[in-house]
Design a protein around this motif. Structure first.
Motif, PDB file in Angstrom:
ATOM      1  N   MET A  10       0.819  -1.208   0.000  1.00 15.38           N
ATOM      2  CA  MET A  10       0.000   0.000   0.000  1.00 15.38           C
ATOM      3  C   MET A  10       0.856   1.263   0.000  1.00 15.38           C
ATOM      4  O   MET A  10       0.351   2.362  -0.211  1.00 15.38           O
ATOM      5  N   ALA A  11       2.147   1.097   0.263  1.00 13.33           N
ATOM      6  CA  ALA A  11       3.034   2.251   0.375  1.00 13.33           C
ATOM      7  C   ALA A  11       3.551   2.676  -0.986  1.00 13.33           C
ATOM      8  O   ALA A  11       3.446   1.957  -1.975  1.00 13.33           O
ATOM      9  N   GLU A  12       4.143   3.864  -1.010  1.00  9.85           N
ATOM     10  CA  GLU A  12       4.820   4.332  -2.217  1.00  9.85           C
ATOM     11  C   GLU A  12       6.025   3.433  -2.473  1.00  9.85           C
ATOM     12  O   GLU A  12       6.771   3.098  -1.547  1.00  9.85           O
ATOM     13  N   LEU A  13       6.196   3.011  -3.721  1.00  5.86           N
ATOM     14  CA  LEU A  13       7.318   2.138  -4.066  1.00  5.86           C
ATOM     15  C   LEU A  13       8.576   2.982  -4.229  1.00  5.86           C
ATOM     16  O   LEU A  13       8.678   3.808  -5.128  1.00  5.86           O
ATOM     17  N   ARG A  14       9.524   2.764  -3.317  1.00  9.35           N
ATOM     18  CA  ARG A  14      10.751   3.558  -3.347  1.00  9.35           C
ATOM     19  C   ARG A  14      11.916   2.686  -2.891  1.00  9.35           C
ATOM     20  O   ARG A  14      11.816   1.995  -1.876  1.00  9.35           O
ATOM     21  N   GLU A  15      12.991   2.696  -3.661  1.00  8.22           N
ATOM     22  CA  GLU A  15      14.173   1.919  -3.299  1.00  8.22           C
ATOM     23  C   GLU A  15      14.884   2.586  -2.120  1.00  8.22           C
ATOM     24  O   GLU A  15      14.933   3.803  -2.012  1.00  8.22           O
ATOM     25  N   THR A  16      15.439   1.761  -1.249  1.00 10.13           N
ATOM     26  CA  THR A  16      16.186   2.288  -0.117  1.00 10.13           C
ATOM     27  C   THR A  16      17.419   1.410   0.086  1.00 10.13           C
ATOM     28  O   THR A  16      17.642   0.457  -0.639  1.00 10.13           O
ATOM     29  N   SER A  17      18.218   1.727   1.062  1.00  7.64           N
ATOM     30  CA  SER A  17      19.439   0.966   1.317  1.00  7.64           C
ATOM     31  C   SER A  17      19.724   0.965   2.806  1.00  7.64           C
ATOM     32  O   SER A  17      19.173   1.763   3.571  1.00  7.64           O
ATOM     33  N   GLY A  18      20.608   0.056   3.196  1.00  3.08           N
ATOM     34  CA  GLY A  18      21.000   0.012   4.592  1.00  3.08           C
ATOM     35  C   GLY A  18      21.678   1.297   5.027  1.00  3.08           C
ATOM     36  O   GLY A  18      21.470   1.773   6.147  1.00  3.08           O
ATOM     37  N   GLU A  19      22.476   1.871   4.141  1.00  2.00           N
ATOM     38  CA  GLU A  19      23.168   3.120   4.470  1.00  2.00           C
ATOM     39  C   GLU A  19      22.171   4.242   4.743  1.00  2.00           C
ATOM     40  O   GLU A  19      22.339   5.040   5.683  1.00  2.00           O
ATOM     41  N   GLU A  20      21.127   4.301   3.923  1.00  2.00           N
ATOM     42  CA  GLU A  20      20.113   5.339   4.120  1.00  2.00           C
ATOM     43  C   GLU A  20      19.393   5.158   5.447  1.00  2.00           C
ATOM     44  O   GLU A  20      19.130   6.128   6.171  1.00  2.00           O
ATOM     45  N   ARG A  21      19.082   3.918   5.798  1.00  2.00           N
ATOM     46  CA  ARG A  21      18.387   3.651   7.059  1.00  2.00           C
ATOM     47  C   ARG A  21      19.284   3.978   8.253  1.00  2.00           C
ATOM     48  O   ARG A  21      18.817   4.525   9.255  1.00  2.00           O
ATOM     49  N   LEU A  22      20.563   3.647   8.129  1.00  2.00           N
ATOM     50  CA  LEU A  22      21.485   3.967   9.216  1.00  2.00           C
ATOM     51  C   LEU A  22      21.608   5.478   9.382  1.00  2.00           C
ATOM     52  O   LEU A  22      21.623   5.992  10.515  1.00  2.00           O
ATOM     53  N   HIS A  23      21.694   6.205   8.270  1.00  2.00           N
ATOM     54  CA  HIS A  23      21.791   7.658   8.341  1.00  2.00           C
ATOM     55  C   HIS A  23      20.539   8.247   8.996  1.00  2.00           C
ATOM     56  O   HIS A  23      20.634   9.178   9.809  1.00  2.00           O
ATOM     57  N   ARG A  24      19.372   7.705   8.647  1.00  2.00           N
ATOM     58  CA  ARG A  24      18.122   8.218   9.223  1.00  2.00           C
ATOM     59  C   ARG A  24      18.101   7.992  10.732  1.00  2.00           C
ATOM     60  O   ARG A  24      17.669   8.860  11.503  1.00  2.00           O
ATOM     61  N   LEU A  25      18.573   6.819  11.172  1.00  2.00           N
ATOM     62  CA  LEU A  25      18.622   6.545  12.607  1.00  2.00           C
ATOM     63  C   LEU A  25      19.592   7.483  13.306  1.00  2.00           C
ATOM     64  O   LEU A  25      19.286   8.040  14.366  1.00  2.00           O
ATOM     65  N   ALA A  26      20.760   7.690  12.711  1.00  2.00           N
ATOM     66  CA  ALA A  26      21.764   8.561  13.331  1.00  2.00           C
ATOM     67  C   ALA A  26      21.269   9.996  13.447  1.00  2.00           C
ATOM     68  O   ALA A  26      21.593  10.702  14.415  1.00  2.00           O
ATOM     69  N   ALA A  27      20.470  10.439  12.470  1.00  2.00           N
ATOM     70  CA  ALA A  27      20.009  11.831  12.459  1.00  2.00           C
ATOM     71  C   ALA A  27      18.770  12.058  13.304  1.00  2.00           C
ATOM     72  O   ALA A  27      18.397  13.207  13.568  1.00  2.00           O
ATOM     73  N   ALA A  28      18.116  11.001  13.747  1.00  2.00           N
ATOM     74  CA  ALA A  28      16.870  11.150  14.512  1.00  2.00           C
ATOM     75  C   ALA A  28      17.131  11.812  15.862  1.00  2.00           C
ATOM     76  O   ALA A  28      18.137  11.541  16.522  1.00  2.00           O
ATOM     77  N   THR A  29      16.213  12.658  16.265  1.00  2.00           N
ATOM     78  CA  THR A  29      16.306  13.264  17.596  1.00  2.00           C
ATOM     79  C   THR A  29      15.734  12.302  18.624  1.00  2.00           C
ATOM     80  O   THR A  29      14.982  11.374  18.288  1.00  2.00           O
ATOM     81  N   MET A  30      16.059  12.532  19.876  1.00  2.00           N
ATOM     82  CA  MET A  30      15.531  11.676  20.930  1.00  2.00           C
ATOM     83  C   MET A  30      14.012  11.821  21.036  1.00  2.00           C
ATOM     84  O   MET A  30      13.316  10.858  21.379  1.00  2.00           O
TER      85      MET A  30
END
Length: 357
Positions: free
Chosen positions: A229-249
């Motif tokens: 049901m979601a938008e089809l978009r390619e992602t990567s482990g690097e992108e997910r790691l970057h998103r986690l690192a940039a997240a605020t508490m």
């Protein structure tokens, strides 16, 4: 070499945990500080009275939580996740993100290693031109081999289809694998009306049977379809790691609330409410919740703004499946039942009646 006596701040924490019945030593506090699980105390000047060491606010609650969960075989990552998810203690940012990343990427890597191993079993000449299909099929075969109550219930449901009551186990398993494969693809192949009939049979919304296995089938299918049901978009482990690192508490705390809500609802359905609250004080559940948080952090970006995990991965997904199966049935048979009858028949499955819609 004699050990340095613990500071007054450490002695206070030692006394606090001892009073709770979960005593820690000065050496244990030092170990947690060195590994980033505890913040370091700051030196506070008292004028003529000299100085003292003081821990940041929240440290007392954190130490009490860590002491309560500490035990043989529990890693520092386990302690960080247990404190964060079970007690909502203020785990230091770096220790928390490190634990989240290790748990998530370990599971992710194991999953893709298993998929690659399964795909390698298929001769090159028999592989599809669609790499998404090959991956989906490999995931389906892994799930099928895992067996369990969910697969057994899917088999039972499929045998209710006309002509399948006496079908061989091999044919039933091939159809179960087909359903799982198409649920793992980026989009449902709705033009394949035979598959849609199998999917409708597996979901078994018309049955009056009530069982935990039946609910587990809904849960499994709904979670798989939510990705479609979601938008089809390619992602990567690097992108997910970057998103986690940039997240605020604060962002992580909001995600924690969403994931805990979804996990508690899933647990309630899976146990029929007979086993009490979700046992987040068990390392396995804390790790699973951590992995779901990191996954939803990325998945949330390809769902509609404001999407809530608990609704998107169960209620919304089931409602969408109901509609698609109904339309496929009309195309297949030329017979419809009318919108009012359809809503009345299916509202109990999706829980829409509880929301007044």
């Amino acid at each position: 070499m004699p050990r340095t006596a613990p500071s007054a701040a450490d002695r206070e924490l030692i006394a606090l945990t001892a009073a709770d019945g979960h005593p820690v030593s000065a050496a244990q506090l030092k170990h947690w500080r060195r590994r980033g699980l505890l913040p370091s105390p700051a030196r506070q000047f008292l004028g003529r009275d000299g100085t003292r060491t003081v821990y940041p606010p929240g440290t007392r609650e954190l130490v009490r939580s860590l002491a309560r969960h500490a035990g043989p075989g529990r890693s520092l990552d386990d302690l960080a996740l247990l404190a964060y998810f079970c007690d909502e203690a203020p785990v230091p940012e770096l220790a928390l993100k490190t634990a989240l990343a290790r748990v998530y990427f370990l599971r992710r890597n194991r999953h893709w290693e298993a998929v690659d191993t399964e795909r390698a079993k298929v001769p090159e000449e028999l592989r599809s031109d669609d790499v998404h299909y090959d991956v989906a099929e490999a995931e389906a075969l892994i799930e099928l081999r895992g067996g369990g109550a969910i697969i057994r219930q899917m088999r039972r449901n499929l045998r209710r289809r006309p002509g399948l009551a006496k079908a061989s186990r091999q044919e039933i398993d091939e159809r179960v694998a087909g359903v799982l494969t198409n649920l793992n693809r980026p989009r449902l192949p709705e033009d394949d009306l035979e598959f849609m009939a199998d999917l409708e049979a597996v979901l078994d919304f018309d049955s009056e049977e009530s069982s935990l296995a039946r609910l587990a089938v809904w849960e499994t299918v709904a979670i798989a379809h939510a990705a479609q049901m979601a938008e089809l978009r390619e992602t990567s482990g690097e992108e997910r790691l970057h998103r986690l690192a940039a997240a605020t508490m604060a962002e992580l705390a909001d995600l924690r609330a969403e994931v805990r809500q979804a996990s508690e609802e899933t647990w309630g359905r899976a146990t029929g409410g007979r086993l009490g609250a979700l046992p987040l004080d068990q390392p396995g559940f804390a790790r699973l919740t951590a992995a779901e948080l990191v996954e939803w952090m990325s998945a949330k970006t390809v769902h509609p703004e404001g999407a809530v995990l608990a609704e998107r991965y169960f209620t919304d997904s089931l409602a969408d499946l109901l509609a698609r199966c109904y339309l496929a049935r009309v195309r297949r048979t030329g017979v419809g039942e009318g919108r009012e009858a359809f809503v009345a028949r299916t509202s109990g499955a999706t829980g829409r009646h509880r929301r007044g819609g």
